[in-house]
Motif scaffolding. Structure first.
Motif: not given
Length: 220
Positions: A72, A109-110
């Motif tokens: 992440d 998502n990171q």
């Protein structure tokens, strides 16, 4: 027989580490490798456009760019010799870089974390030294004078040895040749010797020149 190997790859796992740290499935490896290259190109283009061009130092001043990828989080660490030159013209350079990279790669998502780190002894790094020599050659300074000045700068960085090589139409001569100079020890066959290496291309008005620099830092 004349076969050569990159001094950095030759020492991976002993004195040299990877500049990209991540794991991927074999089918996704090539995509990750391309992404790393695009990240580095994007950062170099940004720095080259925004750094003060009136500076007598390096063209970019980037020694290396480390990329660390987690599930992440993506960390990008930019090691520079003269970060002040960039921050004077762009005080919010880190925030701008983060925004540009997020837009370019669309990481949903990171999280992205970009950091600038200054190298304590810039001219002990072959990449910065090669950029210095390239700047001198573009200004039509004699290659011998440029190489000797580079060695003087490296001696101030407490290195144990340096070898500089310039190949091509040196000084505008019709026939291409290779000129080199060495000061101190440069034990290329010793794996435990910590040697930093750089291969740099410079375009001059009389052709393309190749600069190679080996710097012997220490022995483990």
């Amino acid at each position: 027989m004349g076969q050569k190997i990159n001094p950095l790859g030759f020492r991976l796992g002993t004195t040299q580490g990877h500049h990209s740290l991540w794991f991927a499935q074999p089918k996704n490896f090539f995509g990750g490798l391309q992404e790393d290259q695009k990240i580095r190109d994007c950062i170099k283009n940004y720095v080259q456009k925004n750094i003060k061009t009136s500076s007598a130092f390096a063209l970019e001043g980037i020694a290396c760019i480390e990329i660390q990828k987690e599930i992440d989080l993506i960390r990008v660490i930019i090691f520079m010799g003269f970060p002040k030159l960039l921050l004077e013209s762009r005080p919010l350079a880190v925030e701008e870089l983060q925004t540009i990279l997020q837009k370019e790669f669309n990481w949903m998502n990171q999280k992205l974390n970009v950091a600038l780190k200054r190298i304590p002894k810039p001219y002990g790094n072959p990449k910065i030294l090669a950029e210095f020599i390239a700047g001198q050659l573009k200004n039509r300074v004699s290659f011998r004078k440029a190489m000797k000045k580079a060695i003087e700068l490296t001696e101030q960085a407490d290195t144990k040895g340096i070898q500089v090589q310039i190949a091509g139409r040196v000084d505008g001569k019709e026939i291409a040749r290779v000129e080199w100079i060495r000061e101190g020890r440069v034990p290329l066959q010793t794996i435990r010797a910590k040697i930093d290496y750089c291969c740099y291309t410079v375009r001059t008005i009389y052709g393309v020149l190749g600069i190679k620099i080996w710097i012997f830092i220490d022995e483990e």
